[in-house]
Write a protein that holds these residues in place. Structure first.
Motif, mmCIF file in Angstrom:
data_model
loop_
_atom_site.group_PDB
_atom_site.id
_atom_site.type_symbol
_atom_site.label_atom_id
_atom_site.label_comp_id
_atom_site.label_asym_id
_atom_site.label_seq_id
_atom_site.Cartn_x
_atom_site.Cartn_y
_atom_site.Cartn_z
ATOM 1 N N PRO A 68 0.806 -1.232 0.000
ATOM 2 C CA PRO A 68 0.000 0.000 0.000
ATOM 3 C C PRO A 68 0.836 1.278 0.000
ATOM 4 O O PRO A 68 0.340 2.349 -0.318
ATOM 5 N N GLU A 69 2.119 1.183 0.335
ATOM 6 C CA GLU A 69 2.989 2.352 0.381
ATOM 7 C C GLU A 69 3.646 2.660 -0.967
ATOM 8 O O GLU A 69 4.392 3.623 -1.078
ATOM 9 N N LEU A 70 3.413 1.825 -1.980
ATOM 10 C CA LEU A 70 3.972 2.036 -3.313
ATOM 11 C C LEU A 70 2.958 2.718 -4.218
ATOM 12 O O LEU A 70 1.776 2.406 -4.183
ATOM 13 N N ASP A 71 3.438 3.641 -5.048
ATOM 14 C CA ASP A 71 2.594 4.314 -6.032
ATOM 15 C C ASP A 71 3.337 4.280 -7.361
ATOM 16 O O ASP A 71 4.465 4.771 -7.460
ATOM 17 N N ARG A 85 9.245 3.953 3.111
ATOM 18 C CA ARG A 85 9.641 2.876 4.028
ATOM 19 C C ARG A 85 9.707 3.502 5.409
ATOM 20 O O ARG A 85 10.482 4.415 5.657
ATOM 21 N N HIS A 86 8.819 3.011 6.287
ATOM 22 C CA HIS A 86 8.694 3.587 7.625
ATOM 23 C C HIS A 86 9.728 2.985 8.569
ATOM 24 O O HIS A 86 10.012 1.787 8.523
ATOM 25 N N ALA A 87 10.268 3.842 9.423
ATOM 26 C CA ALA A 87 11.225 3.396 10.438
ATOM 27 C C ALA A 87 10.478 2.651 11.532
ATOM 28 O O ALA A 87 9.301 2.896 11.786
ATOM 29 N N GLU A 88 11.199 1.739 12.151
ATOM 30 C CA GLU A 88 10.625 1.044 13.296
ATOM 31 C C GLU A 88 10.561 2.017 14.465
ATOM 32 O O GLU A 88 11.400 2.914 14.583
ATOM 33 N N GLU A 89 9.559 1.837 15.295
ATOM 34 C CA GLU A 89 9.385 2.737 16.423
ATOM 35 C C GLU A 89 10.515 2.534 17.421
ATOM 36 O O GLU A 89 10.817 1.410 17.815
#
Length: 149
Positions: A68-71, A85-89
């Motif tokens: 879902p994060e790709l366009d 690409r989200h960083a880990e918390e």
């Protein structure tokens, strides 16, 4: 251990300054032998573009990027691939000895040749590898012409 150099200015008396032996390497080469205060750059996936007789094939390494994060879009013969690409918390109290992984948003654009059919694009995400197949137009494909007898 520190190096000491003599600095002699025209208006000030000679004095000695302690120097860091790795500072030149850090400043010029962005190299630090002990990885202290290393800057993490933005996330940019690596791409590979290949042309076959039937299509143009683009592959990108996008590990950790969710579907879902790709366009993926084609507009005016320009293919644009963007995502996040989200960083880990990070939890309070976490301490890292080394932190080199990259996170963030990215966007890459590729001008399509006239032979590419922007209406026929296949996309597949498998094991962190994005594969885009852009088919060639029918008139751009080589065809065999038979001799008349």
């Amino acid at each position: 251990m520190s190096l000491v150099t003599r600095h002699n200015g025209s208006t000030t008396p000679a004095r000695y300054i302690a120097r860091d032996p790795f500072q030149v390497a850090r400043d010029l080469l962005s190299w630090d032998p002990f990885f202290s205060a290393r800057q993490v750059s933005a996330y940019v996936p690596a791409f590979e573009v290949k042309e076959t007789s039937e299509a143009f094939v683009l592959k990108a390494d996008v590990p950790g990027v969710a579907e879902p994060e790709l366009d993926i879009a084609v507009h005016n013969s320009v293919l644009t691939v963007s995502g996040t690409r989200h960083a880990e918390e990070r939890k309070e109290g976490d301490s890292f000895a080394l932190y080199e992984r990259q996170y963030g948003s990215f966007s890459r654009s590729f001008a399509l040749p006239e032979t590419a059919d922007g209406e026929r694009v296949d996309a597949k995400l498998d094991s962190g590898v994005l594969t885009l197949t852009i088919w060639k137009k029918a008139e751009a494909k080589p065809r065999k012409i038979a001799l008349k007898k």
